[in-house]
Motif scaffolding. Structure first.
Motif, short mmCIF file in Angstrom:
data_model
loop_
_atom_site.label_atom_id
_atom_site.label_comp_id
_atom_site.label_asym_id
_atom_site.label_seq_id
_atom_site.Cartn_x
_atom_site.Cartn_y
_atom_site.Cartn_z
N ARG A 40 0.83 -1.21 0.00
CA ARG A 40 0.00 0.00 0.00
C ARG A 40 0.86 1.25 0.00
NH1 ARG A 40 -1.13 2.95 4.19
NH2 ARG A 40 -0.76 1.27 5.68
N VAL A 41 1.89 1.28 0.84
CA VAL A 41 2.75 2.46 0.91
C VAL A 41 3.53 2.63 -0.38
CG1 VAL A 41 4.69 3.51 2.13
CG2 VAL A 41 2.87 2.42 3.42
N ALA A 42 4.00 1.53 -0.96
CA ALA A 42 4.72 1.61 -2.24
C ALA A 42 3.78 2.10 -3.35
CB ALA A 42 5.31 0.26 -2.60
N TYR A 43 2.55 1.66 -3.33
CA TYR A 43 1.57 2.05 -4.35
C TYR A 43 1.23 3.53 -4.25
CZ TYR A 43 -2.72 2.08 -7.11
OH TYR A 43 -3.68 2.36 -8.03
N THR A 44 1.13 4.04 -3.03
CA THR A 44 0.77 5.44 -2.86
C THR A 44 1.97 6.38 -2.93
OG1 THR A 44 0.88 5.22 -0.45
CG2 THR A 44 -1.27 4.92 -1.48
N GLY A 45 3.16 5.85 -3.16
CA GLY A 45 4.33 6.69 -3.37
C GLY A 45 5.11 7.04 -2.13
N GLY A 46 4.96 6.27 -1.06
CA GLY A 46 5.73 6.51 0.16
C GLY A 46 7.16 6.03 -0.01
N GLY A 47 8.03 6.55 0.79
CA GLY A 47 9.44 6.16 0.74
C GLY A 47 9.71 4.88 1.50
#
Length: 117
Positions: A40-47
């Motif tokens: 989810r974090v990778a999909y939303t562009g989180g580091g």
């Protein structure tokens, strides 16, 4: 006949994964929570930092929630679903919902709800 204690045998791994899937140990729910959080974090562009911290927090929250499942009448087999839900929603949303519910139940006003002036 002597029992085979080699942990690298496939039947032992299969039994281990099946126990995780059935919810006999909460590690399956924790792993699902961490995996979904990372995705989810990778999909939303989180580091990477946010991925690791959010994953660890969601895993810890899932472990905590899994230990309380018996208190609310949920079966152990729901551990995977619980971990998936916590990983998908995220620790920040779960935190805000829990704070709102506790404030309503206890009748306490939250300082974050007051307008800044």
């Amino acid at each position: 006949m002597k029992m085979n204690n080699n942990p690298h045998d496939w039947p032992d791994w299969i039994v281990l994964f099946q126990s995780w899937w059935r919810g006999e140990t909460p590690i399956g729910g924790v792993l699902v929570s961490i995996l979904i959080t990372l995705l989810r974090v990778a999909y939303t562009g989180g580091g990477v930092r946010k991925m690791l911290l959010e994953g660890a927090l969601c895993g810890a929250l899932t472990l905590t929630a899994a230990s309380c499942m018996g208190l609310v009448g949920l079966p152990p087999a729901a551990t995977i679903a619980l971990g998936g839900a916590i990983g998908f929603i995220g620790v920040e949303k779960v935190r805000s919902v829990l704070i709102r519910v506790l404030n309503q139940r206890l009748g306490v006003s939250d300082d974050d709800d007051k307008p800044q002036g």
